[in-house]
Design a protein around this motif. Structure first.
Motif, short mmCIF file in Angstrom:
data_model
loop_
_atom_site.label_atom_id
_atom_site.label_comp_id
_atom_site.label_asym_id
_atom_site.label_seq_id
_atom_site.Cartn_x
_atom_site.Cartn_y
_atom_site.Cartn_z
N ASN A 1 0.90 -1.11 -0.18
CA ASN A 1 -0.04 0.04 0.03
C ASN A 1 0.92 1.17 -0.05
OD1 ASN A 1 -3.01 -0.14 0.11
ND2 ASN A 1 -2.56 -2.03 1.51
N ARG A 2 2.04 1.40 0.78
CA ARG A 2 2.72 2.31 0.73
C ARG A 2 3.48 2.55 -0.62
NH1 ARG A 2 3.66 7.42 1.77
NH2 ARG A 2 6.08 8.03 2.28
N VAL A 3 3.96 1.35 -1.26
CA VAL A 3 4.40 1.39 -2.44
C VAL A 3 3.53 2.09 -3.52
CG1 VAL A 3 5.18 0.19 -4.52
CG2 VAL A 3 5.84 -0.58 -2.21
N LYS A 4 2.21 1.90 -3.26
CA LYS A 4 1.44 2.24 -4.28
C LYS A 4 0.98 3.84 -4.21
CE LYS A 4 -3.15 1.31 -6.16
NZ LYS A 4 -4.47 0.24 -6.05
N GLN A 5 0.97 4.39 -2.66
CA GLN A 5 0.95 5.90 -2.44
C GLN A 5 2.22 6.54 -3.08
OE1 GLN A 5 1.19 6.17 1.81
NE2 GLN A 5 -0.78 5.11 2.01
N LEU A 6 3.39 5.82 -3.01
CA LEU A 6 4.48 6.55 -3.69
C LEU A 6 4.64 6.49 -5.23
CD1 LEU A 6 7.22 5.17 -0.89
CD2 LEU A 6 6.39 7.47 -1.31
N PHE A 7 4.04 5.41 -5.65
CA PHE A 7 3.99 5.22 -6.94
C PHE A 7 3.07 6.58 -7.55
CE2 PHE A 7 0.99 3.91 -10.50
CZ PHE A 7 1.88 3.34 -11.40
N PHE A 8 2.27 6.77 -7.15
CA PHE A 8 1.45 7.87 -7.43
C PHE A 8 1.97 9.32 -7.12
CE2 PHE A 8 -1.86 4.70 -7.65
CZ PHE A 8 -2.56 4.95 -8.61
N LYS A 9 2.47 9.57 -6.14
CA LYS A 9 3.15 10.87 -5.52
C LYS A 9 4.23 11.01 -6.43
CE LYS A 9 4.19 13.32 -1.57
NZ LYS A 9 4.80 13.25 0.08
N LEU A 10 5.20 10.09 -6.78
CA LEU A 10 6.21 10.17 -7.47
C LEU A 10 6.16 10.38 -8.91
CD1 LEU A 10 8.84 8.06 -5.56
CD2 LEU A 10 8.57 10.58 -5.34
N LYS A 11 4.78 9.97 -9.48
CA LYS A 11 4.09 10.06 -10.78
C LYS A 11 5.01 8.92 -11.74
CE LYS A 11 3.13 14.77 -10.69
NZ LYS A 11 3.24 16.21 -11.45
N ILE A 12 4.97 7.71 -11.06
CA ILE A 12 5.63 6.64 -11.63
C ILE A 12 4.68 6.31 -12.79
CG2 ILE A 12 6.70 4.31 -11.61
CD1 ILE A 12 8.28 6.43 -10.02
N PHE A 13 3.41 6.68 -12.74
CA PHE A 13 2.37 5.91 -13.29
C PHE A 13 2.41 6.78 -14.76
CE2 PHE A 13 0.64 9.72 -11.10
CZ PHE A 13 0.22 10.66 -12.22
N GLU A 14 3.16 7.82 -14.97
CA GLU A 14 3.30 8.35 -16.24
C GLU A 14 4.22 7.56 -17.25
OE1 GLU A 14 5.02 12.45 -15.49
OE2 GLU A 14 3.14 13.17 -14.56
N LYS A 15 4.90 6.69 -16.82
CA LYS A 15 5.82 5.79 -17.36
C LYS A 15 5.19 4.29 -17.42
CE LYS A 15 8.94 8.82 -18.66
NZ LYS A 15 10.43 8.82 -18.15
N SER A 16 4.71 3.95 -16.28
CA SER A 16 3.86 2.74 -16.09
C SER A 16 2.82 2.75 -15.61
CB SER A 16 4.91 2.01 -15.16
OG SER A 16 4.48 0.41 -15.22
N PRO A 17 1.64 3.24 -16.51
CA PRO A 17 0.29 3.49 -15.92
C PRO A 17 -0.29 2.31 -15.20
CG PRO A 17 0.46 3.86 -18.49
CD PRO A 17 1.83 3.00 -17.85
N ASP A 18 -0.19 1.03 -15.24
CA ASP A 18 -0.81 0.04 -14.43
C ASP A 18 0.00 -0.31 -13.22
OD1 ASP A 18 -2.15 -2.18 -13.37
OD2 ASP A 18 -2.33 -3.18 -15.37
N PHE A 19 -0.53 0.11 -12.02
CA PHE A 19 0.30 -0.36 -10.80
C PHE A 19 0.73 -1.75 -10.66
CE2 PHE A 19 0.44 -1.54 -6.54
CZ PHE A 19 1.53 -0.96 -5.75
N GLU A 20 -0.03 -2.81 -10.98
CA GLU A 20 0.37 -4.16 -10.94
C GLU A 20 1.49 -4.68 -11.96
OE1 GLU A 20 -1.11 -5.85 -8.74
OE2 GLU A 20 -2.44 -4.20 -8.05
N ASN A 21 1.50 -3.85 -13.08
CA ASN A 21 2.78 -4.09 -14.05
C ASN A 21 4.07 -3.78 -13.46
OD1 ASN A 21 0.88 -5.56 -15.48
ND2 ASN A 21 0.68 -3.81 -16.93
N VAL A 22 4.01 -2.78 -12.35
CA VAL A 22 5.26 -2.32 -12.12
C VAL A 22 6.32 -3.33 -11.46
CG1 VAL A 22 4.66 -1.66 -9.60
CG2 VAL A 22 6.28 -0.06 -11.08
N PHE A 23 5.57 -4.33 -11.28
CA PHE A 23 6.06 -5.61 -10.55
C PHE A 23 6.75 -6.64 -11.50
CE2 PHE A 23 3.79 -4.03 -7.03
CZ PHE A 23 4.81 -3.61 -6.33
#
Length: 205
Positions: free
Chosen positions: A84-106
Protein backbone atom coordinates in the motif's frame (compact mmCIF):
# COMPACT_ATOMS: atom_id res chain seq x y z
CA UNK A 1 22.32 11.86 8.65
CA UNK A 2 18.69 12.66 9.35
CA UNK A 3 16.40 10.40 11.37
CA UNK A 4 14.36 9.44 8.31
CA UNK A 5 17.48 8.46 6.38
CA UNK A 6 18.67 6.38 9.31
CA UNK A 7 15.35 4.55 9.25
CA UNK A 8 15.62 3.98 5.50
CA UNK A 9 19.13 2.63 5.95
CA UNK A 10 17.95 0.31 8.69
CA UNK A 11 15.16 -0.91 6.40
CA UNK A 12 17.63 -1.56 3.59
CA UNK A 13 20.00 -3.58 5.78
CA UNK A 14 17.26 -5.64 7.48
CA UNK A 15 15.07 -6.68 4.52
CA UNK A 16 16.89 -9.91 3.70
CA UNK A 17 17.32 -10.94 7.35
CA UNK A 18 13.63 -10.31 8.04
CA UNK A 19 12.42 -12.30 5.04
CA UNK A 20 14.76 -15.18 5.88
CA UNK A 21 13.50 -15.21 9.46
CA UNK A 22 9.86 -15.25 8.42
CA UNK A 23 10.36 -18.27 6.15
CA UNK A 24 12.26 -20.43 8.61
CA UNK A 25 10.51 -22.46 11.30
CA UNK A 26 8.67 -20.14 13.69
CA UNK A 27 10.91 -19.02 16.52
CA UNK A 28 9.95 -17.58 19.95
CA UNK A 29 12.42 -14.75 19.34
CA UNK A 30 9.70 -12.58 17.82
CA UNK A 31 7.60 -10.44 20.12
CA UNK A 32 3.86 -10.97 19.81
CA UNK A 33 3.32 -7.47 21.19
CA UNK A 34 5.22 -6.11 18.20
CA UNK A 35 3.24 -8.37 15.85
CA UNK A 36 -0.07 -7.15 17.24
CA UNK A 37 0.99 -3.50 17.06
CA UNK A 38 2.10 -3.93 13.46
CA UNK A 39 -1.15 -5.59 12.35
CA UNK A 40 -3.33 -3.17 14.32
CA UNK A 41 -1.80 -0.01 12.88
CA UNK A 42 -3.62 1.65 9.99
CA UNK A 43 -1.55 2.12 6.83
CA UNK A 44 -1.06 5.85 7.33
CA UNK A 45 0.55 5.27 10.73
CA UNK A 46 3.16 2.80 9.50
CA UNK A 47 6.55 4.47 9.41
CA UNK A 48 9.53 3.32 7.36
CA UNK A 49 10.98 1.76 10.51
CA UNK A 50 7.84 -0.28 11.22
CA UNK A 51 9.00 -3.06 8.91
CA UNK A 52 12.22 -3.38 10.88
CA UNK A 53 10.46 -3.16 14.26
CA UNK A 54 9.40 -6.80 14.31
CA UNK A 55 12.96 -8.03 13.86
CA UNK A 56 14.19 -6.03 16.83
CA UNK A 57 11.45 -7.14 19.23
CA UNK A 58 12.12 -8.71 22.62
CA UNK A 59 11.36 -12.46 22.94
CA UNK A 60 8.04 -13.64 24.37
CA UNK A 61 6.93 -17.12 25.37
CA UNK A 62 3.59 -18.22 23.88
CA UNK A 63 1.79 -21.34 22.73
CA UNK A 64 3.23 -22.52 19.35
CA UNK A 65 -0.16 -22.68 17.60
CA UNK A 66 -1.04 -19.16 18.70
CA UNK A 67 2.38 -17.90 17.61
CA UNK A 68 2.10 -19.55 14.21
CA UNK A 69 -1.36 -18.09 13.63
CA UNK A 70 -0.29 -14.60 14.64
CA UNK A 71 2.94 -14.75 12.67
CA UNK A 72 1.00 -15.68 9.53
CA UNK A 73 -1.30 -12.72 10.12
CA UNK A 74 1.70 -10.49 10.70
CA UNK A 75 3.39 -11.67 7.51
CA UNK A 76 0.27 -10.79 5.53
CA UNK A 77 -0.17 -7.52 7.42
CA UNK A 78 3.40 -6.37 6.85
CA UNK A 79 3.22 -7.23 3.17
CA UNK A 80 -0.14 -5.48 2.73
CA UNK A 81 1.16 -2.37 4.51
CA UNK A 82 4.28 -2.38 2.37
CA UNK A 83 2.49 -2.71 -0.96
CA UNK A 84 0.00 0.00 0.00
CA UNK A 85 2.87 2.35 0.75
CA UNK A 86 4.48 1.45 -2.59
CA UNK A 87 1.20 2.36 -4.27
CA UNK A 88 1.05 5.73 -2.49
CA UNK A 89 4.57 6.54 -3.64
CA UNK A 90 3.81 5.22 -7.14
CA UNK A 91 1.29 8.04 -7.56
CA UNK A 92 3.10 10.69 -5.52
CA UNK A 93 6.31 10.27 -7.53
CA UNK A 94 4.28 10.04 -10.77
CA UNK A 95 5.66 6.64 -11.74
CA UNK A 96 2.30 6.06 -13.44
CA UNK A 97 3.36 8.43 -16.21
CA UNK A 98 5.84 5.79 -17.43
CA UNK A 99 4.07 2.68 -16.13
CA UNK A 100 0.30 3.39 -16.00
CA UNK A 101 -0.81 0.08 -14.47
CA UNK A 102 0.37 -0.28 -10.87
CA UNK A 103 0.22 -4.08 -10.98
CA UNK A 104 2.60 -4.13 -13.94
CA UNK A 105 5.29 -2.28 -12.02
CA UNK A 106 6.23 -5.63 -10.46
CA UNK A 107 6.85 -7.46 -13.74
CA UNK A 108 10.35 -5.99 -13.90
CA UNK A 109 13.21 -8.21 -12.78
CA UNK A 110 14.92 -5.57 -10.65
CA UNK A 111 14.91 -1.89 -9.77
CA UNK A 112 17.77 0.50 -9.20
CA UNK A 113 18.39 4.14 -8.45
CA UNK A 114 20.65 6.31 -10.58
CA UNK A 115 22.43 9.24 -8.94
CA UNK A 116 21.85 8.21 -5.29
CA UNK A 117 23.84 5.56 -3.44
CA UNK A 118 22.07 2.59 -1.89
CA UNK A 119 25.08 0.65 -0.66
CA UNK A 120 26.17 0.59 2.97
CA UNK A 121 29.10 2.93 2.41
CA UNK A 122 27.24 5.56 0.34
CA UNK A 123 23.64 5.18 1.42
CA UNK A 124 21.45 8.16 0.42
CA UNK A 125 24.45 10.11 -0.85
CA UNK A 126 23.75 12.14 -3.99
CA UNK A 127 26.46 11.68 -6.60
CA UNK A 128 27.81 15.04 -7.70
CA UNK A 129 26.69 16.15 -11.15
CA UNK A 130 24.39 13.15 -11.61
CA UNK A 131 20.72 13.12 -12.55
CA UNK A 132 18.31 11.18 -10.38
CA UNK A 133 16.29 8.41 -12.03
CA UNK A 134 14.40 5.32 -10.91
CA UNK A 135 15.52 2.55 -13.26
CA UNK A 136 13.57 -0.66 -13.87
CA UNK A 137 15.50 -3.60 -15.30
CA UNK A 138 14.04 -6.25 -17.57
CA UNK A 139 15.47 -8.88 -19.91
CA UNK A 140 14.56 -9.12 -23.57
CA UNK A 141 15.92 -11.42 -26.30
CA UNK A 142 18.31 -9.86 -28.80
CA UNK A 143 18.57 -10.77 -32.49
CA UNK A 144 20.39 -13.99 -31.62
CA UNK A 145 17.80 -15.00 -29.04
CA UNK A 146 19.99 -14.30 -26.05
CA UNK A 147 18.44 -12.45 -23.14
CA UNK A 148 19.86 -8.98 -22.71
CA UNK A 149 19.30 -6.55 -19.84
CA UNK A 150 17.28 -3.47 -20.71
CA UNK A 151 17.01 -0.37 -18.52
CA UNK A 152 13.72 1.52 -18.40
CA UNK A 153 13.39 4.91 -16.72
CA UNK A 154 10.33 5.02 -14.47
CA UNK A 155 11.00 8.44 -13.03
CA UNK A 156 13.27 11.37 -13.72
CA UNK A 157 13.86 13.93 -10.96
CA UNK A 158 16.53 16.28 -12.29
CA UNK A 159 19.95 17.01 -10.84
CA UNK A 160 20.72 15.65 -7.42
CA UNK A 161 21.94 19.01 -6.13
CA UNK A 162 18.49 20.55 -6.62
CA UNK A 163 16.49 17.58 -5.29
CA UNK A 164 14.27 18.26 -2.27
CA UNK A 165 15.36 16.12 0.70
CA UNK A 166 11.84 14.83 1.36
CA UNK A 167 11.42 13.76 -2.26
CA UNK A 168 14.85 12.12 -2.14
CA UNK A 169 13.81 10.04 0.87
CA UNK A 170 10.57 9.02 -0.84
CA UNK A 171 12.44 7.97 -3.98
CA UNK A 172 14.75 5.79 -1.89
CA UNK A 173 11.77 4.41 0.03
CA UNK A 174 9.93 3.53 -3.19
CA UNK A 175 12.87 1.53 -4.52
CA UNK A 176 13.45 -0.28 -1.22
CA UNK A 177 9.80 -1.13 -0.71
CA UNK A 178 9.50 -2.29 -4.33
CA UNK A 179 12.42 -4.65 -3.73
CA UNK A 180 10.76 -5.84 -0.52
CA UNK A 181 7.53 -6.79 -2.35
CA UNK A 182 9.57 -8.42 -5.12
CA UNK A 183 11.32 -10.53 -2.48
CA UNK A 184 7.93 -11.67 -1.15
CA UNK A 185 6.92 -12.70 -4.68
CA UNK A 186 10.16 -14.60 -5.22
CA UNK A 187 9.70 -16.47 -1.94
CA UNK A 188 6.18 -17.49 -2.95
CA UNK A 189 7.55 -18.83 -6.23
CA UNK A 190 10.10 -21.02 -4.46
CA UNK A 191 7.55 -22.19 -1.90
CA UNK A 192 5.35 -23.37 -4.77
CA UNK A 193 8.28 -25.25 -6.33
CA UNK A 194 9.14 -26.90 -3.02
CA UNK A 195 5.52 -28.01 -2.56
CA UNK A 196 5.64 -29.64 -5.99
CA UNK A 197 8.72 -31.60 -4.92
CA UNK A 198 7.21 -32.60 -1.58
CA UNK A 199 3.83 -33.50 -3.12
CA UNK A 200 4.53 -34.64 -6.70
CA UNK A 201 1.54 -34.99 -9.01
CA UNK A 202 0.20 -38.52 -9.43
CA UNK A 203 0.99 -39.95 -12.87
CA UNK A 204 0.32 -43.20 -14.70
CA UNK A 205 4.05 -43.98 -14.88
Amino acid sequence: MSSSLEKLKALSSKLEDKLEQKNKSISPEVSLDAVEKMVAKPIQELSVNSIVELVLSEPKTVAPTSLLHRMENSYDGVREANINRVKQLFFKLKIFEKSPDFENVFIYKAMNLSGIGLKEDDFAEVREGKYIQIIAITYEPDSSGRKKAKNISLGYFGKGETLDSIIKNEIIEFVLRWRYEKAFQNLEHYKDLILKVEKPATTLF
